[in-house]
Design a protein around this motif. Structure first.
Motif, mmCIF file in Angstrom:
data_model
loop_
_atom_site.group_PDB
_atom_site.id
_atom_site.type_symbol
_atom_site.label_atom_id
_atom_site.label_comp_id
_atom_site.label_asym_id
_atom_site.label_seq_id
_atom_site.Cartn_x
_atom_site.Cartn_y
_atom_site.Cartn_z
ATOM 1 N N THR A 263 -22.410 -5.899 74.882
ATOM 2 C CA THR A 263 -21.565 -4.828 74.351
ATOM 3 C C THR A 263 -21.198 -5.093 72.891
ATOM 4 O OG1 THR A 263 -19.487 -5.909 74.983
ATOM 5 C CG2 THR A 263 -20.573 -4.523 76.654
ATOM 6 N N GLU A 264 -20.620 -4.092 72.249
ATOM 7 C CA GLU A 264 -20.161 -4.255 70.867
ATOM 8 C C GLU A 264 -19.113 -5.359 70.776
ATOM 9 O OE1 GLU A 264 -17.990 -1.684 67.250
ATOM 10 O OE2 GLU A 264 -18.199 -0.835 69.269
ATOM 11 N N LYS A 265 -18.194 -5.365 71.722
ATOM 12 C CA LYS A 265 -17.142 -6.384 71.744
ATOM 13 C C LYS A 265 -17.741 -7.775 71.926
ATOM 14 C CE LYS A 265 -13.140 -7.858 74.494
ATOM 15 N NZ LYS A 265 -12.287 -7.546 75.660
ATOM 16 N N GLY A 266 -18.688 -7.896 72.858
ATOM 17 C CA GLY A 266 -19.322 -9.184 73.104
ATOM 18 C C GLY A 266 -20.109 -9.674 71.909
ATOM 19 N N SER A 267 -20.824 -8.763 71.263
ATOM 20 C CA SER A 267 -21.594 -9.122 70.084
ATOM 21 C C SER A 267 -20.692 -9.572 68.942
ATOM 22 C CB SER A 267 -22.450 -7.930 69.638
ATOM 23 O OG SER A 267 -23.165 -8.240 68.464
ATOM 24 N N PHE A 268 -19.572 -8.891 68.784
ATOM 25 C CA PHE A 268 -18.619 -9.287 67.743
ATOM 26 C C PHE A 268 -18.110 -10.703 68.004
ATOM 27 C CE2 PHE A 268 -14.311 -9.881 66.177
ATOM 28 C CZ PHE A 268 -14.425 -9.495 64.848
#
Length: 387
Positions: A263-268
């Motif tokens: 996810t975007e959060k995980g990638s961040f």
């Protein structure tokens, strides 16, 4: 008389020559800062020289040299050792060991961090890496204090820098004579550029995925600041990544479908986590280059060969250690580039391993991992085995 062909053959042989260095025992200098068993050590050094070994590699322990107090360096035992090595016609590779000895694979002795550093930790345990459950790891100071002046006005990076400057000043004769050929700079637990994500002392067993180590107050504050600046003040550190001995499939974070890491959060988070590690290595190698400016030696840094779960799409064990490596994302290129900026050698820890030697359920891929890292390290920073 040598012919042109024989001279060319000799030059070719020398060009392909690989120096051989043998690791000395971890406690060749005792925890009480004494060079013990000197007659036995000298006999062993002579045997190495007779076998045409080029030199020896030795840990120079922060917890021994600066044990008596801040900036109270005692190099006497190491000078004795270095003189003996020189007298026996051998070279030296010195490791700036800023970590605790004990609790890792192969550790047979216990050498803690300096007492005065541990005293700071008594009142502020957040100076150590911390997992989500709040368990501290006292092997190495957290990256979160790299720039925090909490050690009597000095930051952690300044502690490492001052130690290396003192080594340079006190070992100048060995450096000038070319006895010391390499300085490996310790950058984390076991001297490796990584987070202590798989500590045996805390119950980790191969092939557990390990745990993220960024829950000390300093790193939590940094993450919240960076997430807020990125427009997501609601984001927090992962709470779904499992425990040390879990399989990836047991966690939501590493799940094959809709895993948080995708996810975007995980990638961040993974970008932030791995970038912190890179910045840590970058800062300390900057300090090393400053400390050893003008010396004819090579700098080196050790990277851990985390081969388990390499053949799983999530590469879970690498991610918890700080290596943001996926099938479609090369997590070692940025490390190699950082080391190359400092003209540093990449020492890698699983070069000799074979896939056939690994248990199937671990989804290990040491051969593929070495191939990937050798492409990066060989092209950019240089790469050599460090078992």
């Amino acid at each position: 008389m040598q012919t042109a062909d024989s001279l060319a053959d000799k030059e070719k042989m020398l060009a392909n020559y690989v120096p051989v260095f043998v690791m000395l025992p971890l406690d060749v200098v005792s925890v009480s800062n004494v060079l013990e068993k000197q007659e036995e050590l000298r006999r062993q050094l002579r045997q190495l020289r007779a076998a045409d070994v080029d030199g020896v590699m030795v840990d120079v322990w922060w917890g021994i040299v600066e044990a008596e107090g801040a900036k109270c360096y005692d190099w006497s035992a190491y000078r004795e050792l270095f003189h003996m090595v020189e007298e026996e016609g051998l070279k030296l590779q010195a490791i700036m060991s800023f970590h605790q000895c004990g609790g890792n694979i192969g550790d047979a002795v216990d050498i803690p961090l300096p007492r005065w550093v541990r005293d700071v930790g008594e009142s502020d345990p957040d100076i150590y890496y911390t997992n989500r459950s709040g368990t501290r790891n006292r092997e190495y100071l957290t990256i979160g204090v790299d720039d925090q002046p909490i050690f009597d006005g000095r930051t952690a990076v300044e502690l490492y820098s001052d130690f290396m400057k003192s080594f340079r000043a006190n070992m100048a004769d060995f450096l000038d004579a070319g006895i010391i050929t390499d300085i490996e700079v310790g950058l984390g637990p076991a001297g490796e550029l990584r987070y202590p994500s798989y500590p045996e002392a805390q119950g980790w067993v191969f092939p557990g995925i390990g745990e993220f180590q960024c829950y000390d107050k300093y790193m939590k504050e940094e993450f919240k600041e960076d997430a807020t600046m990125a427009g997501h003040p609601e984001w927090d550190l992962p709470d779904d990544a499992g425990e040390y001995n879990d399989k990836p499939t047991k966690t939501k974070f590493f799940a094959a479908k809709n895993g948080t890491y995708l996810t975007e959060k995980g990638s961040f988070f993974l970008t932030w986590y791995s970038n912190k590690l890179l910045m840590h290595g970058d800062q300390i190698l900057d300090a090393a280059n400053e400390a050893f400016l003008g010396c004819k030696l090579k700098l080196a840094a050790k990277v851990s060969g985390i081969h388990w779960w390499y053949k799983d799409d999530n590469h879970a064990a690498e991610l918890t250690a700080g290596y943001y490596n996926l099938n479609d994302r090369d997590g070692y290129r940025t490390i190699a580039r950082m080391l190359a900026r400092h003209d540093a050698i990449l020492n890698f820890t699983c070069v000799e391993m074979r896939n056939s030697e690994q248990i199937r359920r671990a989804k290990s891929g040491p051969e593929e991992l070495v191939r990937q890292c050798s492409m990066e390290g060989g092209d950019r920073s240089g790469m050599r085995k460090c078992s």
